[in-house]
Design a protein around this motif. Structure first.
Motif, PDB file in Angstrom:
ATOM      1  N   GLU A  90       0.823  -1.221   0.000  1.00 22.14           N
ATOM      2  CA  GLU A  90       0.000   0.000   0.000  1.00 22.14           C
ATOM      3  C   GLU A  90       0.851   1.262   0.000  1.00 22.14           C
ATOM      4  N   GLY A  91       2.153   1.083   0.139  1.00 25.21           N
ATOM      5  CA  GLY A  91       3.051   2.227   0.024  1.00 25.21           C
ATOM      6  C   GLY A  91       3.524   2.804   1.357  1.00 25.21           C
ATOM      7  N   PHE A  92       3.235   2.100   2.478  1.00 26.13           N
ATOM      8  CA  PHE A  92       3.718   2.612   3.770  1.00 26.13           C
ATOM      9  C   PHE A  92       5.222   2.390   3.909  1.00 26.13           C
ATOM     10  N   ASP A  93       5.869   3.330   4.556  1.00 28.02           N
ATOM     11  CA  ASP A  93       7.294   3.190   4.850  1.00 28.02           C
ATOM     12  C   ASP A  93       7.478   2.097   5.916  1.00 28.02           C
ATOM     13  N   PRO A  94       8.577   1.307   5.847  1.00 30.90           N
ATOM     14  CA  PRO A  94       8.798   0.251   6.844  1.00 30.90           C
ATOM     15  C   PRO A  94       8.724   0.736   8.295  1.00 30.90           C
ATOM     16  N   LYS A  95       9.187   1.957   8.539  1.00 30.46           N
ATOM     17  CA  LYS A  95       9.132   2.483   9.913  1.00 30.46           C
ATOM     18  C   LYS A  95       7.671   2.604  10.381  1.00 30.46           C
ATOM     19  N   VAL A  96       6.819   3.062   9.469  1.00 32.47           N
ATOM     20  CA  VAL A  96       5.399   3.188   9.797  1.00 32.47           C
ATOM     21  C   VAL A  96       4.796   1.790  10.003  1.00 32.47           C
ATOM     22  N   VAL A  97       5.208   0.871   9.150  1.00 31.80           N
ATOM     23  CA  VAL A  97       4.700  -0.500   9.263  1.00 31.80           C
ATOM     24  C   VAL A  97       5.095  -1.093  10.621  1.00 31.80           C
ATOM     25  N   SER A  98       6.353  -0.866  11.020  1.00 26.94           N
ATOM     26  CA  SER A  98       6.822  -1.443  12.292  1.00 26.94           C
ATOM     27  C   SER A  98       5.995  -0.907  13.455  1.00 26.94           C
ATOM     28  N   ARG A  99       5.685   0.389  13.421  1.00 28.19           N
ATOM     29  CA  ARG A  99       4.845   0.967  14.484  1.00 28.19           C
ATOM     30  C   ARG A  99       3.478   0.311  14.504  1.00 28.19           C
ATOM     31  N   LYS A 100       2.927   0.144  13.289  1.00 27.22           N
ATOM     32  CA  LYS A 100       1.591  -0.463  13.207  1.00 27.22           C
ATOM     33  C   LYS A 100       1.616  -1.899  13.756  1.00 27.22           C
ATOM     34  N   MET A 101       2.701  -2.609  13.495  1.00 21.03           N
ATOM     35  CA  MET A 101       2.756  -4.019  13.895  1.00 21.03           C
ATOM     36  C   MET A 101       3.045  -4.195  15.386  1.00 21.03           C
ATOM     37  N   MET A 102       3.625  -3.161  15.982  1.00 15.98           N
ATOM     38  CA  MET A 102       4.018  -3.248  17.396  1.00 15.98           C
ATOM     39  C   MET A 102       2.841  -3.676  18.281  1.00 15.98           C
ATOM     40  N   ASP A 103       1.689  -3.078  18.036  1.00 13.70           N
ATOM     41  CA  ASP A 103       0.520  -3.382  18.859  1.00 13.70           C
ATOM     42  C   ASP A 103       0.151  -4.860  18.791  1.00 13.70           C
ATOM     43  N   SER A 104       0.165  -5.413  17.570  1.00 14.47           N
ATOM     44  CA  SER A 104      -0.228  -6.820  17.482  1.00 14.47           C
ATOM     45  C   SER A 104       0.823  -7.714  18.134  1.00 14.47           C
ATOM     46  N   ILE A 105       2.085  -7.297  18.078  1.00 12.06           N
ATOM     47  CA  ILE A 105       3.121  -8.090  18.754  1.00 12.06           C
ATOM     48  C   ILE A 105       2.901  -8.060  20.275  1.00 12.06           C
ATOM     49  N   LEU A 106       2.606  -6.868  20.795  1.00 15.37           N
ATOM     50  CA  LEU A 106       2.371  -6.754  22.247  1.00 15.37           C
ATOM     51  C   LEU A 106       1.181  -7.602  22.685  1.00 15.37           C
ATOM     52  N   GLU A 107       0.124  -7.546  21.893  1.00 16.23           N
ATOM     53  CA  GLU A 107      -1.055  -8.353  22.216  1.00 16.23           C
ATOM     54  C   GLU A 107      -0.718  -9.832  22.221  1.00 16.23           C
ATOM     55  N   TRP A 108       0.023 -10.219  21.191  1.00 15.48           N
ATOM     56  CA  TRP A 108       0.412 -11.625  21.068  1.00 15.48           C
ATOM     57  C   TRP A 108       1.295 -12.056  22.239  1.00 15.48           C
ATOM     58  N   MET A 109       2.208 -11.152  22.650  1.00 17.85           N
ATOM     59  CA  MET A 109       3.098 -11.465  23.785  1.00 17.85           C
ATOM     60  C   MET A 109       2.300 -11.720  25.047  1.00 17.85           C
ATOM     61  N   LYS A 110       1.260 -10.912  25.263  1.00 17.77           N
ATOM     62  CA  LYS A 110       0.431 -11.085  26.461  1.00 17.77           C
ATOM     63  C   LYS A 110      -0.279 -12.421  26.410  1.00 17.77           C
ATOM     64  N   LYS A 111      -0.734 -12.767  25.210  1.00 18.71           N
ATOM     65  CA  LYS A 111      -1.520 -13.988  25.049  1.00 18.71           C
ATOM     66  C   LYS A 111      -0.667 -15.240  25.276  1.00 18.71           C
ATOM     67  N   VAL A 112       0.528 -15.260  24.657  1.00 19.78           N
ATOM     68  CA  VAL A 112       1.346 -16.480  24.754  1.00 19.78           C
ATOM     69  C   VAL A 112       2.273 -16.472  25.973  1.00 19.78           C
ATOM     70  N   LYS A 113       2.317 -15.341  26.706  1.00 14.72           N
ATOM     71  CA  LYS A 113       3.158 -15.237  27.907  1.00 14.72           C
ATOM     72  C   LYS A 113       4.590 -15.647  27.628  1.00 14.72           C
ATOM     73  N   ILE A 114       5.270 -14.878  26.852  1.00 14.21           N
ATOM     74  CA  ILE A 114       6.675 -15.130  26.510  1.00 14.21           C
ATOM     75  C   ILE A 114       7.501 -15.185  27.786  1.00 14.21           C
TER      76      ILE A 114
END
Ligand code: GTP
Ligand code: MG
Length: 318
Positions: free
Chosen positions: A294-318
């Motif tokens: 869609e044309g987003f810069d990787p830095k913007v993508v990383s910010r967007k993905m951060m939330d889903s990573i945090l959610e996933w971390m809570k769920k799987v209890k790393i």
């Protein structure tokens, strides 16, 4: 009684086999590590952790062996943790340390353990501090830690020890860079070992000059560790320094700083593991690809993905 309870009770009762086993679990971040450390936390005594750092071969292990003997002679229980920068594959230098310290390893009252940290991927400071807490809870009166010199290992001695002795040799005058490479900042006490070499008094004066003047500047001592000369004075100086730090509040400040660094290291380690696992996840990868398309810069993508990573971390209890 659960396995964890049994091991913890063993450690608290001074059983060396339980202690060795617990350290292995903590080192490997085994499944029971957290439960064990939490149980031991109530038994911490905050005893001195004295660090020894300096160039390879300067005599750290020999000095530690002698100090161990001296302290034991004074009725103290001593533990030694050698954090070895040598390759974990051969373990050569680890063995070397064991061999050289053999005179005390077989003596009751001195417990010796080596840790290979090379190749560990991160959070090494946290592993080391956790092992030091186990030793503290196990009832040792003094804990001696050996690491290689600045820049040669993942663990900086100041991140794990209360008081630091920097061990150099009389020929250090020939390699001023070695001194400049961080050694002058890290020591509370400087030791010119191998003082059976005629250059030792010159080297000691040079170090004193480099360390400058003022009430709080580090002490410079000379030792001949192989003959035990100067070692008792060194041991007393280090313990006195620890007492001074404790009564002046400096010890608490150091330990607070170390604990924050430890927690930060653990958080970074958890993130590293999470990001690594997540980036091989199909859904994650296709979402990243979609956003990039869609044309987003990787830095913007990383910010967007951060939330889903945090959610996933809570769920799987790393
Ligand atoms: N002449 C002399 N040799 C010493 C003295 N202290 C230690 N050595 C020798 O120096 C060598 C290295 O000593 P270690 O105690 O292993 O030194 P280290 O700093 O622990 O070495 P690494 O752990 O490999 O960095 C050994 O052969 C010791 O016997 C000393 O006071 N005088
Ligand atoms: Mg050594």
């Amino acid at each position: 009684m659960s396995g964890v309870d049994q091991l913890v009770d063993g450690v608290l009762a001074g059983d060396t086999r339980s202690l060795a086993r617990v350290i292995s679990i903590v080192e490997a971040r085994g499944g029971d590590a957290e439960a064990i450390l939490s149980r031991l936390a109530k038994h911490l005594r905050g005893r001195p952790v004295i660090g020894f750092s300096g160039p390879p071969g300067s005599g750290k292990s020999t000095i530690i062996g002698r100090i161990g003997e001296y302290l034991k002679g004074n009725g103290l229980k001593v533990a030694v943790l050698a954090i070895d920068p040598s390759s974990p594959f051969t373990g050569g230098a680890v063995l070397g340390d064991r061999v050289r310290m053999v005179s005390i390893s077989s003596t009751p009252g001195v417990f010796i353990r080596s840790m290979a940290t090379r190749g560990a991927r991160g959070g090494v400071v946290a592993y080391v501090r956790a092992v030091l807490r186990v030793l503290d809870a196990a009832g040792f009166d003094v804990i001696l830690v050996e690491t290689a010199g600045a820049g040669q290992t993942d663990v900086s001695i100041n991140d794990v020890a209360d008081v630091v002795a920097v061990v150099v040799t009389p020929d250090i005058g020939d390699s001023i860079q070695a001194i400049k490479a961080g050694l002058l900042e890290i020591g509370d006490v400087y030791v010119v070992n191998k003082a059976d070499d005629s250059r030792s008094s010159y080297t000691a004066s040079m170090l004193e000059a480099m360390l400058g003047r003022g009430g709080d500047r580090p002490v410079v001592l000379r030792t001949v560790a192989t003959r035990g000369e100067g070692v008792d004075v060194l041991a007393e100086t280090l313990l006195r320094k620890w007492e001074q730090l404790k009564s002046g509040g400096g010890l608490q400040a150091r330990r607070r700083r170390q604990t924050i660094a430890e927690v930060a290291a653990l958080i970074m380690e958890d993130f590293r593991v999470a990001v690594e696992r997540f980036s091989t996840d199909e859904e994650f990868v296709s979402e990243v690809e979609r956003l990039i398309a869609e044309g987003f810069d990787p830095k913007v993508v990383s910010r967007k993905m951060m939330d889903s990573i945090l959610e996933w971390m809570k769920k799987v209890k790393i």
